[in-house]
Design an enzyme around this catalytic site. Structure first.
Site, mmCIF file in Angstrom:
data_model
loop_
_atom_site.group_PDB
_atom_site.id
_atom_site.type_symbol
_atom_site.label_atom_id
_atom_site.label_comp_id
_atom_site.label_asym_id
_atom_site.label_seq_id
_atom_site.Cartn_x
_atom_site.Cartn_y
_atom_site.Cartn_z
ATOM 1 N N HIS A 1 -3.263 7.055 2.562
ATOM 2 C CA HIS A 1 -3.745 5.690 2.187
ATOM 3 C C HIS A 1 -5.072 5.244 2.704
ATOM 4 O O HIS A 1 -5.429 5.562 4.157
ATOM 5 C CB HIS A 1 -2.688 4.542 2.443
ATOM 6 C CG HIS A 1 -3.421 3.017 2.060
ATOM 7 N ND1 HIS A 1 -3.781 2.858 1.016
ATOM 8 C CD2 HIS A 1 -3.166 2.204 3.145
ATOM 9 C CE1 HIS A 1 -4.099 1.623 1.172
ATOM 10 N NE2 HIS A 1 -3.785 1.219 2.372
ATOM 11 N N ASN B 1 -10.378 -0.074 0.590
ATOM 12 C CA ASN B 1 -8.870 -0.066 0.278
ATOM 13 C C ASN B 1 -8.458 -0.699 -0.873
ATOM 14 O O ASN B 1 -8.444 -1.882 -1.381
ATOM 15 C CB ASN B 1 -8.264 -0.821 1.528
ATOM 16 C CG ASN B 1 -6.843 -0.811 1.743
ATOM 17 O OD1 ASN B 1 -5.940 -0.517 0.813
ATOM 18 N ND2 ASN B 1 -6.128 -1.294 2.693
ATOM 19 N N CYS C 1 0.871 -1.067 -0.063
ATOM 20 C CA CYS C 1 0.203 -0.022 -0.167
ATOM 21 C C CYS C 1 0.942 1.186 0.026
ATOM 22 O O CYS C 1 0.268 2.375 -0.131
ATOM 23 C CB CYS C 1 -0.797 0.161 1.282
ATOM 24 S SG CYS C 1 -1.792 -1.511 1.283
HETATM 25 N N1 ACO Z 1 -18.563 -8.629 9.650
HETATM 26 C C1 ACO Z 1 -19.104 -9.095 11.013
HETATM 27 N N2 ACO Z 1 -18.273 -9.435 11.967
HETATM 28 C C2 ACO Z 1 -17.025 -9.393 11.768
HETATM 29 C C3 ACO Z 1 -16.175 -9.024 10.665
HETATM 30 C C4 ACO Z 1 -17.367 -8.566 9.534
HETATM 31 N N3 ACO Z 1 -16.750 -8.364 8.263
HETATM 32 N N4 ACO Z 1 -15.201 -9.170 10.467
HETATM 33 C C5 ACO Z 1 -14.908 -9.737 11.854
HETATM 34 N N5 ACO Z 1 -16.048 -9.760 12.655
HETATM 35 C C6 ACO Z 1 -16.246 -10.085 13.873
HETATM 36 C C7 ACO Z 1 -14.808 -11.042 14.352
HETATM 37 O O1 ACO Z 1 -15.275 -12.319 14.071
HETATM 38 C C8 ACO Z 1 -15.203 -10.847 15.970
HETATM 39 O O2 ACO Z 1 -16.316 -11.534 16.280
HETATM 40 P P1 ACO Z 1 -16.168 -12.237 17.801
HETATM 41 O O3 ACO Z 1 -15.855 -11.016 18.870
HETATM 42 O O4 ACO Z 1 -17.457 -12.713 18.164
HETATM 43 O O5 ACO Z 1 -15.122 -13.110 17.753
HETATM 44 C C9 ACO Z 1 -15.324 -9.283 16.045
HETATM 45 O O6 ACO Z 1 -15.956 -8.922 14.749
HETATM 46 C C10 ACO Z 1 -14.238 -8.425 16.064
HETATM 47 O O7 ACO Z 1 -13.168 -8.701 15.295
HETATM 48 P P2 ACO Z 1 -11.802 -8.313 15.195
HETATM 49 O O8 ACO Z 1 -11.085 -8.944 14.203
HETATM 50 O O9 ACO Z 1 -11.285 -8.355 16.412
HETATM 51 O O10 ACO Z 1 -12.333 -6.717 14.911
HETATM 52 P P3 ACO Z 1 -11.617 -5.429 15.024
HETATM 53 O O11 ACO Z 1 -12.344 -4.405 15.992
HETATM 54 O O12 ACO Z 1 -10.075 -5.650 15.207
HETATM 55 O O13 ACO Z 1 -11.778 -4.550 13.584
HETATM 56 C C11 ACO Z 1 -10.459 -4.456 11.529
HETATM 57 C C12 ACO Z 1 -11.256 -5.539 12.389
HETATM 58 C C13 ACO Z 1 -11.682 -3.511 11.011
HETATM 59 C C14 ACO Z 1 -9.628 -5.089 10.525
HETATM 60 C C15 ACO Z 1 -9.447 -3.553 12.356
HETATM 61 O O14 ACO Z 1 -8.598 -4.240 12.942
HETATM 62 C C16 ACO Z 1 -8.709 -2.573 11.485
HETATM 63 O O15 ACO Z 1 -9.151 -1.535 11.107
HETATM 64 N N6 ACO Z 1 -7.487 -2.996 11.479
HETATM 65 C C17 ACO Z 1 -6.734 -1.862 10.651
HETATM 66 C C18 ACO Z 1 -6.823 -2.758 9.188
HETATM 67 C C19 ACO Z 1 -6.244 -1.841 8.088
HETATM 68 O O16 ACO Z 1 -6.207 -0.610 8.127
HETATM 69 N N7 ACO Z 1 -5.701 -2.719 7.194
HETATM 70 C C20 ACO Z 1 -5.321 -2.148 6.022
HETATM 71 C C21 ACO Z 1 -3.959 -1.516 5.973
HETATM 72 S S1 ACO Z 1 -2.668 -2.093 5.217
HETATM 73 C C22 ACO Z 1 -3.229 -2.275 3.773
HETATM 74 O O17 ACO Z 1 -3.951 -1.482 3.206
HETATM 75 C C23 ACO Z 1 -2.898 -3.526 3.039
#
Ligand code: ACO
Length: 325
Positions: free
Chosen positions: A250, A280, A112
């Site tokens: 980004h 993204n 990215c």
């Molecule tokens: N829909 C519904 N529920 C979901 C989904 C979904 N799409 N995805 C995960 N969940 C659930 C999980 O199963 C979990 O459920 P549980 O509590 O029953 O186990 C719950 O939601 C929380 O899951 P987490 O993975 O812990 O969610 P988190 O709050 O960490 O959010 C996210 C996930 C949005 C990916 C966050 O970690 C984030 O924004 N990280 C940064 C990611 C990023 O910016 N990446 C790109 C940068 S690098 C690049 O561009 C390649």
């Protein structure tokens, strides 16, 4: 002193719009979860457009915007983590498609952060040679490396391409700050071919060929990368943060941007975002945003802006530039 300026932008996005509701028919997810956790409402998913096609279309627009002919281009760099082929490079295929007969062409891999890395490499090459003009393109068909059964990742990404023309000039890009942290690479991965040949005895496939991400680690890394990069660029340029009209990050996650704005003690509005529409798009996202801002006429000559990327590698970095188009 030789400076490098941006003189044109372009982009291409697949026509196929996939909303969060559409995705809820593919995986166990819902609009509310995706919107509140990421800010994404919809994304474009290719129905056949490949990385070369999207990169070519974005390049043609950028050339038109800069009033240049393809033969004026001396260098083409494509940043992508989703090339269509190991060879020829995406950049050579774009060269062939647009007829940029005089260009040196190659791809770079910095996930990215690829567009920022591409800008820095292209700027350095222009400064150190008699080449005058370059096309820097970020292009991704991420939909082909997503695990469409993993709701934790497939809802985050989209396909698209963005491009810009840069040229030697008197004022323009004032500073870069780029960095890599290979030791943390395991937090964001996508495997490729394993070593398989007649002399390998165990033929287990070890690489997983889709995006895997430690979301929480990447979240922390993203906030730190943006704030450190903006801080470094402000130091290098001796600008005041107040003088910066836009930070173009980004486009990964709106919560990353909210946290960073708080950390830097600046208004969220200073960050330009369009991730609600495109998700993204990795190496393409900053270039697509820049082109959108250019088309909306949000930027005036002399405006100070900061571009900042972060992603797999891990890699991060940014550029501080005065708008010139
Ligand atoms: N829909 C519904 N529920 C979901 C989904 C979904 N799409 N995805 C995960 N969940 C659930 C999980 O199963 C979990 O459920 P549980 O509590 O029953 O186990 C719950 O939601 C929380 O899951 P987490 O993975 O812990 O969610 P988190 O709050 O960490 O959010 C996210 C996930 C949005 C990916 C966050 O970690 C984030 O924004 N990280 C940064 C990611 C990023 O910016 N990446 C790109 C940068 S690098 C690049 O561009 C390649």
């Amino acid at each position: 002193m030789i400076n490098i300026k941006v003189t044109g932008t372009g982009s291409y996005l697949p026509k196929n719009v996939i909303t969060n509701d559409d995705l809820s028919k593919v995986v166990d997810t819902n609009d509310e979860w995706i919107k509140t956790r990421t800010g994404i409402k919809e994304r474009r998913i290719s129905q056949g457009e490949d990385t070369i096609t999207m990169a070519t279309n974005a390049a043609k627009e950028a050339l038109k915007d800069s009033n240049l002919d393809s033969k004026d281009i001396d260098l083409i760099i494509v940043a992508t983590l989703t090339p269509d082929n190991f060879m020829p490079s995406t950049a050579c295929s774009v060269q062939n498609n647009i007829g940029a007969l005089n260009a040196m062409c190659f791809d770079i891999s910095a996930a990215c952060s690829g567009f920022i890395y591409g800008l820095e490499v292209a700027s350095s090459l222009l400064k150190s040679s008699n080449r005058k003009r370059a096309l820097v393109i970020g292009a991704e068909t991420l939909s082909k490396i997503l695990n469409w059964e993993d709701r934790g990742t497939c809802v985050l990404f989209g396909d698209g391409a963005g491009a810009c023309v840069i040229e030697k000039g008197d004022k323009g890009i004032e500073a870069f700050h780029t960095h890599s942290i290979g030791e943390k690479g395991d937090n964001l991965t996508c495997g490729a071919y394993d070593v398989q040949n007649p002399y390998v005895s165990i033929k287990n496939e070890v690489n997983e060929k889709y995006i895997k991400m430690n979301g929480r680690e990447i979240f922390k890394f993203a906030v730190k990368s943006i704030s450190d990069t903006v801080g470094e660029l402000i130091k290098k340029t001796s600008w005041e943060l107040d003088d910066v009209k836009y930070i173009v990050p980004h486009q990964a996650n709106v919560r990353v941007i909210d946290y960073t704005a708080k950390k830097l003690n600046i208004d969220n509005d200073k960050f330009y975002t369009n991730l609600d529409k495109y998700g993204n798009t990795s190496a393409a996202s900053i270039a697509i945003a820049l082109d959108e801002m250019n088309k909306k006429k949000l930027l005036n000559k002399g405006d100070k802006i900061i571009l900042v990327g972060f992603g797999g590698g891990l890699t991060y970095g940014g550029a501080a530039l005065c708008w010139n188009v």
